[in-house]
Design an enzyme around this catalytic site. Structure first.
Site, PDB file in Angstrom:
ATOM      1  CD  GLN A  74      -1.476  -2.234   1.931  1.00  9.91           C
ATOM      2  OE1 GLN A  74      -0.499  -2.435   1.973  1.00  9.91           O
ATOM      3  NE2 GLN A  74      -2.404  -3.079   2.349  1.00  9.91           N
ATOM      4  CG  ASP A 115      -6.218  -0.928  10.477  1.00 13.25           C
ATOM      5  OD1 ASP A 115      -5.015  -0.819  10.529  1.00 13.25           O
ATOM      6  OD2 ASP A 115      -6.794  -0.839   9.488  1.00 13.25           O
ATOM      7  CG  ASN A 125      -1.420   1.109  11.732  1.00 12.33           C
ATOM      8  OD1 ASN A 125      -2.571   1.465  10.879  1.00 12.33           O
ATOM      9  ND2 ASN A 125      -0.190   1.583  11.188  1.00 12.33           N
ATOM     10  CE  LYS A 126      -2.228  -3.018   6.222  1.00 13.44           C
ATOM     11  NZ  LYS A 126      -3.366  -4.020   5.971  1.00 13.44           N
ATOM     12  CG  HIS A 301      -5.356  14.351  47.250  1.00 12.74           C
ATOM     13  ND1 HIS A 301      -4.866  14.919  48.521  1.00 12.74           N
ATOM     14  CD2 HIS A 301      -5.988  13.313  47.518  1.00 12.74           C
ATOM     15  CE1 HIS A 301      -5.903  14.273  49.421  1.00 12.74           C
ATOM     16  NE2 HIS A 301      -6.827  13.543  48.828  1.00 12.74           N
ATOM     17  CG  HIS A 303      -5.644   9.605  51.524  1.00  8.10           C
ATOM     18  ND1 HIS A 303      -7.067   8.815  51.633  1.00  8.10           N
ATOM     19  CD2 HIS A 303      -5.619  10.705  50.891  1.00  8.10           C
ATOM     20  CE1 HIS A 303      -7.739   9.733  51.064  1.00  8.10           C
ATOM     21  NE2 HIS A 303      -7.169  10.878  50.540  1.00  8.10           N
TER      22      HIS A 303
HETATM   23 ZN   LIG Z   1      -8.357  12.108  49.148  1.00  9.09          ZN
END
Ligand SMILES: [Zn+2]
Length: 405
Positions: A74, A115, A125-126, A301, A303
């Site tokens: 192609q 694809d 993909n190809k 962020h 804990h």
């Molecule tokens: Zn939190």
């Protein structure tokens, strides 16, 4: 459909050209492409080849290397013709020459189509695409996938679930009807291959630029913090800013197993979702920090237990900040005067935007970290590593603080 496809193509091409210019520095560009992604495969200008044509129209393409795309050629039959028609300088190469051309420094960016794209950003993909992605990764050049949103299938979690079409042996053992291998030679002839998301710099569609490597990096750092016990269950959230946008962890996802599919693209300073799953409930706090600090590139962020305990004690004592003094590790925050550090403590309102509003009002940029009472810690910095380091530093500092008080 034709009109809609044309609009999609042109939007994608313009977005792809802009994205590539943001990822590369050499001008004019040397681009490698594979298979055919032009007007013959789509309509109007095509996908990846549309982006290349757009860059050429802006006078920014030095040359294109087009892989011939065995076994059906192609690249040779279609892409070479389209590049000739468009007047873009190019050379056709055998597919196996592509990776070595990248390694030799002859390519600034690889642009290919797709694809199918899975929820986590793996790209089918190809066949021959994967080896180009490996080479691009190894050489540190961007690997950009250009495809319409209709190619993205969020019902497929990752590339391992894509069934690859195996094609007829004649395509390999014969060339235009002429045998090139002994008759009855057994053949392996997959039509496509899958490139994993960590080799993809960005996926560009008509609607968005989806940065895959930063998303993978975010997921990796989140998994690391989970292993430390600081993001128990689905707790915590991390984000990185990319221009006006940010990637943030999705709501309710287990941080220990986070992948690219659990990362959301939002507007950095508002937190409004652009694409992906539902963003973290605490996105508004990240947005408030990005809005307050234009240089901020990442927010973490978490804990962690000692910082959360210090925040809880401060809240119980009615303090709106905690003062740390003398500890060497204060230098980890990059503050002007490391002899003392006043870390603000915010009330843990159940209405998160109320916390975000208070954060936006109160932060002055002197300390890149804050505590939320009975909840946890938020730190930020120019990069994700620095933001994460600051979470580590505040946790270590709070531990020392509790040990010495
Ligand atoms: Zn939190």
């Amino acid at each position: 459909m034709l009109e809609e496809d044309e609009q999609t193509n042109r939007a994608m091409a313009a977005r792809a050209a802009d994205a590539v210019l943001g990822l590369t520095s050499r001008r004019p560009l040397r681009i490698l492409t594979h298979c055919n992604t032009g007007a013959l495969a789509a309509v109007a200008v095509g996908t990846a080849l549309g982006g290349i044509k757009e860059l050429a129209e802006r006078g920014l393409v030095e040359s294109v290397l087009a892989g011939e795309t065995r076994p059906l050629l192609q690249g040779a039959r279609l892409t070479a013709w389209e590049l000739t028609q468009a007047g873009i300088p190019f050379r056709l190469c055998v597919d196996s020459a592509g990776p070595a051309a990248i390694a030799a420094g002859l390519v600034d960016v690889v642009m290919v189509g797709a694809d199918r794209i899975t929820a986590n950003g793996d790209v089918a993909n190809k066949v021959g695409t994967y080896s180009l992605a490996v080479a691009a990764h190894r050489s540190g050049i961007p690997f950009v996938v250009v495809a319409p949103e209709s190619t993205v299938d969020v019902s497929i979690a990752d590339g391992s679930q894509i069934v690859i079409e195996q094609r007829h042996a004649d395509e390999v053992i014969a060339f235009h009807g002429h045998p090139v291998a002994p008759a009855e030679t057994p053949v392996f002839n997959p039509a496509f291959d899958v490139t994993p998301n960590d080799l993809v710099t960005a996926i560009v569609t008509e609607d968005r630029v989806w940065p895959q490597r930063p998303a993978g990096h975010l997921a990796e750092v989140a998994r690391g913090l989970y292993q430390r016990g600081w993001l128990d269950g689905t707790a915590g959230n991390l984000s990185v800013r990319i221009g006006a946008q940010a990637l943030i962890t999705a709501s309710g996802r287990s941080k220990g197993e986070l992948t690219n599919a659990d990362v959301v693209l939002v507007e950095a300073e508002t937190g409004v979702r652009i694409s992906g799953p539902k963003p973290s409930a605490e996105t508004s706090i990240h947005a408030a920090i990005y809005q307050a600090f234009p240089d901020c590139g990442a927010v973490v962020h978490a804990h962690p237990p000692y910082a959360t305990a210090v925040a809880a004690k401060a809240m119980a004592a009615g303090q709106d900040s905690v003062r740390f003094t003398d500890f060497e590790i204060i230098k980890g925050f990059g503050v002007a005067d490391p002899s003392a550090l006043d870390v603000p403590v915010f009330t843990n309102w159940s209405d998160v935007p109320r916390i975000a509003a208070e954060v936006g009002k109160r932060l002055d940029g002197s300390v890149p970290v804050l505590l939320i009472g009975h909840h946890g810690v938020t730190a930020w910095g120019p990069t994700l590593e620095i933001a994460r380091n600051r979470v580590e530093c505040i946790e270590a500092l709070c531990r020392l603080h509790l040990l010495t008080n």
